[in-house]
Design an enzyme around this catalytic site. Structure first.
Site, mmCIF file in Angstrom:
data_model
loop_
_atom_site.group_PDB
_atom_site.id
_atom_site.type_symbol
_atom_site.label_atom_id
_atom_site.label_comp_id
_atom_site.label_asym_id
_atom_site.label_seq_id
_atom_site.Cartn_x
_atom_site.Cartn_y
_atom_site.Cartn_z
ATOM 1 N N HIS A 182 56.710 8.255 72.540
ATOM 2 C CA HIS A 182 57.946 7.189 71.278
ATOM 3 C C HIS A 182 56.444 6.806 70.870
ATOM 4 C CE1 HIS A 182 61.222 10.581 70.610
ATOM 5 N NE2 HIS A 182 60.020 11.138 70.965
ATOM 6 N N ALA A 183 55.508 6.431 69.529
ATOM 7 C CA ALA A 183 54.295 5.840 69.767
ATOM 8 C C ALA A 183 55.408 4.294 68.982
ATOM 9 C CB ALA A 183 53.437 6.394 69.085
ATOM 10 N N ARG A 184 56.220 4.197 68.054
ATOM 11 C CA ARG A 184 56.721 3.221 67.370
ATOM 12 C C ARG A 184 58.035 2.325 68.201
ATOM 13 N NH1 ARG A 184 59.952 6.059 62.581
ATOM 14 N NH2 ARG A 184 61.545 7.573 64.361
ATOM 15 N N GLU A 185 58.109 2.558 69.595
ATOM 16 C CA GLU A 185 59.247 2.489 70.658
ATOM 17 C C GLU A 185 58.761 0.918 71.412
ATOM 18 O OE1 GLU A 185 61.523 5.336 71.518
ATOM 19 O OE2 GLU A 185 62.483 6.248 70.050
ATOM 20 N N ARG A 242 55.765 8.518 65.231
ATOM 21 C CA ARG A 242 56.085 8.140 66.255
ATOM 22 C C ARG A 242 55.633 9.935 67.032
ATOM 23 N NH1 ARG A 242 61.633 10.093 67.841
ATOM 24 N NH2 ARG A 242 62.310 11.865 67.970
ATOM 25 N N HIS A 312 62.982 4.648 76.217
ATOM 26 C CA HIS A 312 62.603 4.984 74.670
ATOM 27 C C HIS A 312 63.602 3.549 74.389
ATOM 28 C CE1 HIS A 312 61.657 8.916 74.288
ATOM 29 N NE2 HIS A 312 62.500 8.919 75.260
ATOM 30 N N SER A 313 63.536 3.516 72.667
ATOM 31 C CA SER A 313 64.814 2.433 71.717
ATOM 32 C C SER A 313 64.595 3.627 70.307
ATOM 33 C CB SER A 313 63.666 1.226 71.570
ATOM 34 O OG SER A 313 62.723 0.990 70.803
ATOM 35 N N TYR A 364 72.525 13.267 70.284
ATOM 36 C CA TYR A 364 72.789 14.423 69.196
ATOM 37 C C TYR A 364 71.917 15.338 70.173
ATOM 38 C CZ TYR A 364 68.480 12.081 68.204
ATOM 39 O OH TYR A 364 67.352 11.703 68.016
ATOM 40 N N GLU A 386 68.554 4.694 76.324
ATOM 41 C CA GLU A 386 67.579 3.897 74.670
ATOM 42 C C GLU A 386 68.061 2.317 74.838
ATOM 43 O OE1 GLU A 386 66.361 5.436 71.828
ATOM 44 O OE2 GLU A 386 66.751 7.623 72.911
HETATM 45 O O1 0X9 Z 1 65.511 12.268 70.233
HETATM 46 C C1 0X9 Z 1 65.428 11.773 70.956
HETATM 47 O O2 0X9 Z 1 63.965 12.244 71.477
HETATM 48 C C2 0X9 Z 1 65.636 10.113 71.778
HETATM 49 N N1 0X9 Z 1 65.801 9.334 70.698
HETATM 50 S S1 0X9 Z 1 64.716 8.692 69.985
HETATM 51 O O3 0X9 Z 1 65.382 7.699 68.567
HETATM 52 N N2 0X9 Z 1 64.173 7.387 70.865
HETATM 53 O O4 0X9 Z 1 64.195 9.304 69.612
HETATM 54 C C3 0X9 Z 1 66.697 11.094 72.412
HETATM 55 C C4 0X9 Z 1 66.102 12.288 73.820
HETATM 56 C C5 0X9 Z 1 67.271 12.241 74.078
HETATM 57 N N3 0X9 Z 1 67.424 13.799 75.195
HETATM 58 C C6 0X9 Z 1 67.472 14.813 74.968
HETATM 59 N N4 0X9 Z 1 67.265 15.188 73.289
HETATM 60 N N5 0X9 Z 1 66.944 15.723 75.020
HETATM 61 ZN ZN ZN Z 2 62.282 7.814 71.652
#
Ligand code: 0X9
Ligand code: ZN
Length: 433
Positions: A182-185, A242, A312-313, A364, A386
């Site tokens: 994800h670009a913004r992280e 992102r 990620h973050s 989620y 994260e």
């Molecule tokens: O939503 C995402 O891709 C990740 N969170 S973020 O805030 N960095 O975008 C969480 C990814 C967790 N893993 C999966 N959803 N498979």
């Molecule tokens: Zn991310």
């Protein structure tokens, strides 16, 4: 016209005409926790129809009562957005009163200033600087580091993986770490650089990293999404990008969320087929060259790679499969034990809190993520980290926090990798009777 309406118009006019109007128009990040379903609907509406950016949660479908929302509001929508919130009795806190100053701080390259005590690894870097660093690292460590070209991005930028290999015993296992999906992280690529630097500097000095590097090769992909990362460096307005930068077939919107593009329950939960959305999963699984390059590489190395970590973050969390279903992973208890230990050690050494658990239940439900995909490929130890923080600065984590964020994540990587070794290595002095 009814009296309240006149009053409302008058109030807004008075705001607009106030001499202090300028202070009202600076960009801000607001923290809002909706209390009722009506407030949830209003917030969803605001984030879709006004020029705002959802920092957290990533998409408005995840907004629900009692869930903290972090909303970036540019100065020109500020008055309108705040008026709507007020009208619906939605209270907000200002999380960041001046994100632009923080953005500039992140972009400031004070390497030429000898008084700035920060090292290369305590600053954020442009894509070009990261490519230079990749080359230099491979050149300066010809016996231990190799740069492997695994593919190229949509805009044809190379995707390099650094392979760290400290000996050539046969049957060596491996681990994989990727950053910058994800670009913004921005803290994510900074971590990959930090990790490589630590490995090269502390091999044979620090017992855990030595043990890991003695038993495993490490593949590090510093920036999975170079086009997106480059884009976030080009202008303040692009800082929240992102996705990658692929142009959809209709040509109307740009970008696929690479963490929705992997071939696991693709396109079902927590993702959207609409190319204009942040969580767009693309036209088909692995449609994006960045995801395909990673998937091809891991498919080729699935017999050796035992541990997959994607960085990620933000929110300080250790996530493990599954995210695409609420079903428990077959080795759920092992995975839980590993992240629990990582979180405990971070608490003990750095007094910081990380939450943890399977993705669907902890964060989620969500399809198409690289962690679930790697797990289903057969990499039984698969994690999403994260990193810092929990919203104090969000994506604008100041450079002075890089070392803290990276050191605790490093401790987590080492804790988990050592545990993987314990679980997978045959006991050294195994006697047969
Ligand atoms: O939503 C995402 O891709 C990740 N969170 S973020 O805030 N960095 O975008 C969480 C990814 C967790 N893993 C999966 N959803 N498979
Ligand atoms: Zn991310």
């Amino acid at each position: 016209m009814s009296t309240p309406l006149i009053w409302f118009v008058f109030m807004n006019l008075s705001i607009l005409l106030k001499p202090g109007y300028c202070t009202e128009t600076s960009d801000q990040v607001l923290s809002i926790t909706p209390q009722t379903q009506e407030q949830v609907d209003t917030l969803r509406n605001v984030s879709t129809h006004y020029e705002t950016v959802l920092w957290q949660p990533v998409s408005n479908e995840y907004i629900s009562t009692q869930v903290q929302v972090h909303l970036y509001v540019p100065g020109n929508s500020s008055v309108t957005v705040k008026a709507i919130l007020q009208k619906h009795g939605i209270t907000h806190k200002v999380l960041l009163a001046n994100p632009n100053v923080l953005t500039e701080m992140q972009m400031k390259n004070d390497s030429t200033d000898p008084r700035s005590g920060s090292t290369f690894y305590e600053r954020y870097h442009t894509l070009e600087e990261i490519y230079d660093w990749i080359n230099r690292t491979a050149q300066d460590n010809p016996r231990t580091v190799k740069a492997i070209l695994i593919g190229s991005s949509y805009e044809k930028r190379p995707l390099y993986v650094l392979k760290l290999s400290f000996n050539d015993r046969p049957n060596r296992k491996a681990m994989w770490i990727d950053c910058g999906i994800h670009a913004r992280e921005w803290i994510s690529p900074a971590f990959c650089l930090w990790f490589v630097h630590h490995s090269l500097s502390f091999y044979q000095q620090n017992s855990e990293i030595t043990r890991i590097l003695d038993s495993m090769d490490v593949y590090v992909l510093p920036v999975m999404n170079p086009d997106g990362y480059k884009y976030t460096w080009t202008a303040i307005k692009r800082r929240w990008w992102r996705k990658n930068r692929s142009i959809s077939k209709s040509g109307f919107c740009v970008g696929v969320d690479l963490n929705r593009n992997f071939d696991v329950d693709w396109g079902i939960k927590g993702s959207s087929q609409n190319p204009c959305e942040e969580i767009n999963c693309g036209p088909f699984p692995e449609s994006e060259p960045e995801a395909q390059a990673v998937a091809n590489f891991l498919r080729r190395h699935k017999d050796t790679v035992q541990l997959y970590i994607t960085i990620h973050s933000y929110s300080q969390m250790f996530i493990f499969p599954y995210s695409y279903t609420f079903d428990q992973a077959e080795n759920h208890n092992d995975l839980l034990e590993m992240v629990q230990e990582a979180a405990q050690r971070i608490k003990r050494y750095y007094r910081n809190t990380y939450t943890y658990g399977p993705g669907a239940a902890t964060l989620y439900p969500c399809s198409g993520g690289s962690d679930d995909w790697a797990y289903k490929l057969g990499i039984k130890y698969s994690f999403t980290f994260e990193l810092q923080d929990r919203g104090e600065y969000g994506f604008l984590l100041p450079p002075s926090h890089i070392s803290g964020a990276c050191n605790e994540a490093l401790l987590a990587v080492k804790t988990i990798a050592v545990k993987v070794l314990e679980k997978t290595q045959a006991p050294a002095n195994h006697h047969t009777i």
